[in-house]
Scaffold this active site. Structure first.
Site, PDB file in Angstrom:
ATOM      1  N   GLU A 157      22.224  35.419  34.437  1.00 53.93           N
ATOM      2  CA  GLU A 157      21.123  35.872  35.281  1.00 53.93           C
ATOM      3  C   GLU A 157      20.068  36.425  34.363  1.00 53.93           C
ATOM      4  O   GLU A 157      20.330  37.355  33.603  1.00 53.93           O
ATOM      5  CB  GLU A 157      21.591  37.068  36.118  1.00 53.93           C
ATOM      6  N   ASP A 175      17.688  49.325  40.765  1.00 54.81           N
ATOM      7  CA  ASP A 175      18.298  49.448  39.445  1.00 54.81           C
ATOM      8  C   ASP A 175      18.438  50.872  38.964  1.00 54.81           C
ATOM      9  O   ASP A 175      17.598  51.728  39.247  1.00 54.81           O
ATOM     10  CB  ASP A 175      17.478  48.647  38.427  1.00 54.81           C
TER      11      ASP A 175
END
Ligand SMILES: Cc1ncc(COP(=O)(O)O)c(C=O)c1O
Lengths: 598, 256
Positions: B45, B56
């Site tokens: 990814e 995140d």
């Protein structure tokens, strides 16, 4: 919003199908829809209390009418014959007088009627009391009928009612044959008709899906979707709950000190020599700004949802202080994220929050201002979603936040509307409010959105100038994008990275704008202008000295633009400024920036 | 992406590595991909940096900020990938927040991804409800739009999301954001089992996977693992070899 009357009901199932209607009509005159007083009395038991029950008569006697009013009971009477004015005047409940309009000249009768409401219909063919033929709405053009007493009937059906409302903007629409199949009422058509009227208005369609035009939505990580949906459901529930509304208004009056005055600014008015200027005094709220209106609403909602932990972001510290205050009041655990830059600018508010028992977390990432504080608050929420409510401070974020914050702030505009009508007997010509995320502005504007003659002006921060790279003029300079859970307008670069905003006022220092504002800007209903740091500071001085009110830096943006706007207006006009907060929190900035003031 | 299906059927576990494109400069992307391919990962990814990465944790956010300082953009990453001449033998995915995609243009994004050899995209702030914004375009290019499910996803939603799932399902192991963690909560196992029972495509566990103990705990309940922060950190500290045991722990054929 236009009201709906479903007329000629004879069966219980159809009365129930019309639950969301504003009025139900029973026909007592000879007609295939005729009911007896006994039947109407039975059916009326299934009608919600706040729905009007209207009896339809053709040339009946006053005794007959009074008998029906008392027994059903009816809340209104509708007359379809040649009733004389004496009869109309003698009826104790509000009266609707119906007229068949064939030609433009027929509209004269409408103006002459002494009834509370006039109903227009197409000419009947076989019997009186509504024919179901399509009425030519354009006959009303230029007829000068007060739309607030106009009821439109005649061939309405789910497919055309929208057009009828757009063209005639009536008080109510009335339907009978248009919701029938083979001469009998049709449950699905009744519901569809009501839906067309009720859900047609802008805000309703929007709330359904969480969008304002193309803006809004729920662009959040999957972990938050459950919380966002739960909040949506919970909010939809309390919105309609009178108990909740009572509690919310109780705290607004007993704790916040509402309602706040709409102060006539005499010296400012004289000094500018233009319109009469009124100030909506959100600065007088407990905690010093409008933010507390929303904090109370959301905290009450959080408690209803069983959540006793609150996370919030703050820019200027006003929302942080309001949230910390309410958390103290309701004994809720409170974490506030605040950018490091803002902590420096707003030290007093940081201390206030701590004094109130909140934990203040400094955010050092990114620009270390409001945008980054929202990021951290969202992350905190993602990680503590089960027991924590995110009490967002502006009309931002994923649906339902923008709608909910707007509703909790609409008390500003609702009060203003009532107050200006009391004082001046009419609506203002222009209203100004500053926009950061947009909560005080949308709360002020929302109740006036449909009053097309009221000019609405939102004022953004131009920082050091919109042509520099140091400003926060999102609507003036921004482009479409997704930030903090919603599609909105953003300051961003060509690669879609969100840029830092700059304003002397921490509360306007945000690179996005609430989705509803983005929409209102697109459709042109609200005009957005911008004011520089310097202009805002000048307005702080003028307002302080003319009116003895030291405004918050944010509010000073609206005041500065109002000074410009006033120059384009005349003495017979009225201008309202939303003074969103007081200047206490900005005193250090004022002392520094205005040093040497004489 | 067919390969992921085959891998599942063979009983072996997938290891998907996440890296931040342009952390340390865009020039490093190629060597990182080559390294990971050589180390035996199943797929990679490639993260696109974003100014406001709310899903995140600190590790990936910091990596993104470093990449942004190097001027890395979605366009530059796709251009870079198009220029590669070495043999890419494993699926490459793009993980990006929605805003850079909108700014780039969704249709253009799909076609440029296709030219760059991207097999699937993950957009963490594009929930199932709004996938119509992107999916028609990715569909046209034969690119999969990977869906995420989490511990807070309700059963009704889970069924909806899984029914339209393609490529693999990204099952989030924590109530929280990305980043390394010591413990995995016990209910994660049950959650993974539930997802895997209903999913028509392989189920990969991600967020917080950083140790072989996490892998051991979940290995029977998932088809693979996605490791991000641990790899990002290792690349940044120049000690990527230390990740190899974790890769091996996942991909090694277990004969139980
Ligand atoms: C006094 C005051 N006015 C205005 C604002 C701007 O926020 P909004 O646009 O949501 O009203 C703030 C924000 O902190 C504020 O403190």
């Amino acid at each position: 919003m236009t009201k709906v009357k479903i007329c000629g009901l004879k069966e219980e199932q159809h009365v129930k199908a019309a639950e969301r209607a504003d009025a139900i009509g029973f026909v007592f005159a000879p007609s295939k829809r005729q009911v007896t007083i006994e039947q109407a009395t039975e059916l009326a038991k299934h009608i919600p209390v706040d729905t009007d029950k209207i009896g339809v008569f053709v040339n009946a006697s006053l005794e007959e009418i009074e008998d029906a009013i008392a027994r059903v009971p009816l809340t209104m009477v509708q007359l379809h014959g040649d009733e004389p004015d004496e009869l109309v005047g003698a009826i104790q409940v509000p009266v609707i007088q119906a007229f068949s309009i064939r030609r433009k000249e027929d509209t004269d009768q409408l103006k002459k009627s002494i009834a509370d409401y006039v109903l227009v219909d197409a000419p009947g063919t076989d019997y009186r009391g509504g024919s179901g033929k399509v009425f030519d709405w354009s006959l009303l053009d230029g007829a000068d009928i007060d739309p607030s007493r106009l009821i439109v009937a005649g061939g309405l059906k789910p497919e055309n009612v929208h057009a009828a409302i757009t063209q005639t903007t009536p008080y109510m629409v009335d339907v009978s044959s248009g919701v029938e199949t083979d001469g009998r009422k049709d449950t699905a058509k009744i519901q569809e008709f009501i839906k067309q009227v009720k859900d047609d208005s802008m805000e309703q369609t929007i709330e359904k899906v969480g969008f304002f035009g193309k803006y809004g939505g729920q662009f959040v990580p999957e972990t938050l979707m459950k919380a966002v949906k739960e909040l949506e459901d919970a909010y939809n529930e309390v919105k309609e709950d009178p108990e909740f509304q009572k509690e919310y208004h109780h705290y607004l009056s007993e704790y916040v000190g509402r309602e706040q005055p709409l102060t006539f600014a005499q010296r400012m008015t004289e000094s500018l020599g233009g319109p009469k200027i009124y100030l909506k005094r959100e600065d007088l709220n407990h905690t010093g700004a409008h933010k507390v209106n929303n904090a109370i609403g959301q905290a009450l909602l959080a408690m209803r949802m069983g959540k006793r932990k609150i996370v919030a972001e703050t820019g200027a510290g006003q929302h942080g202080v309001a949230t910390a205050t309410i958390c103290a009041l309701f004994d809720l655990e409170c974490v506030i994220f605040m950018g490091e830059e803002d902590i420096k600018r707003q030290q007093l508010n940081v201390f206030r929050m701590k004094l109130l028992g909140a934990r203040v977390e400094s955010v050092t990432k990114g620009s270390a201002t409001l945008k980054d504080a929202v990021n951290e608050a969202l992350r905190y929420w993602v990680s503590n979603v089960e027991d924590t409510h995110y009490l967002i401070g502006s009309a931002l974020g994923p649906h339902p936040f923008p709608t909910m914050v707007r509703d909790f702030q609409s008390v500003i505009g609702d009060e203003t509307k009532r107050q200006i009508l009391e004082k001046e007997g009419r609506l203002p010509d222009a209203i100004l409010a500053c926009v950061g995320g947009g909560s005080n502005a949308i709360g002020m504007f929302y109740p006036f959105i449909k009053d097309k003659d009221v000019q609405l002006i939102g004022v953004e921060a131009a920082g050091q100038g919109v042509d520099t790279d140091r400003h926060a003029a999102t609507l003036t300079k921004g482009t479409e994008g997704v930030l903090h859970g919603a599609m909105m307008k953003l300051l961003q670069d060509d690669a879609g990275q969100v840029q830092e905003a700059h304003s002397i006022s921490a509360g306007l220092d945000y690179p996005g704008i609430g989705p509803e504002h983005a929409y209102l800007a697109d459709i042109g209903r609200v005009e957005y202008r911008s004011i520089t740091d310097k202009e805002a500071l000048d307005a702080v001085i003028s307002m302080s000295r003319l009116e003895g009110i030291i405004p918050a830096l944010e509010s000073a943006h609206a005041i500065a633009e109002a000074e410009k706007q006033a120059k384009t207006m005349t003495a017979d006009q009225i201008l309202v400024i939303c003074v969103s907060g007081r200047g206490d929190k900005d005193m250090a900035t004022y002392a520094e920036k205005l040093e040497g003031l004489s | 992406m067919k390969r992921l299906e085959q891998l599942k059927n063979s009983g072996n576990k997938a290891f998907v590595a996440y890296i931040m494109a342009g952390d340390g400069g865009l020039g490093r992307l190629k060597e990182q991909v080559q390294y990971l391919q050589g180390a035996g990962v199943t797929a990679i990814e490639i993260g696109i940096p974003f100014s406001d990465p709310v899903a995140d944790g600190p590790t990936i956010e910091a990596a993104g900020n470093r990449a942004l300082k190097h001027g890395v953009t979605l366009q530059k990453v796709l251009e870079e990938m198009k220029s590669w001449t070495f043999q890419v033998e494993i699926p490459l995915l793009i993980m990006t927040y929605l805003n850079p995609v909108l700014k780039f243009g969704v249709e253009r994004f799909a076609s440029e991804c296709s030219k760059a050899g991207v097999s699937a995209v993950i957009i963490p702030d594009l929930p199932y409800e709004h996938k119509e914004l992107v999916q028609p375009h990715t569909d046209k290019e034969g690119i999969k739009l990977i869906q995420l499910v989490t511990l807070t996803t309700t059963d009704v939603r889970l069924a909806d999301i899984l029914s339209g799932a393609e490529g693999f399902v990204y099952a989030v192991t924590v109530k929280g954001i990305t980043g390394s963690r010591d413990e995995m909560s016990e209910d994660v196992k049950a959650f993974m089992r539930k997802v895997r029972e209903k999913s028509p495509v392989p189920v990969y566990a991600g967020f917080g996977i950083s140790k072989s103990s996490h892998v051991d705990m979940l290995r029977d309940d998932v088809d693979g693992f996605i490791v991000g922060s641990a790899i990002v950190e290792a690349f940044n500290d120049n000690r990527i070899q230390e990740i190899e045991p974790l890769i091996n722990a996942v991909t090694a054929t277990h004969s139980v």
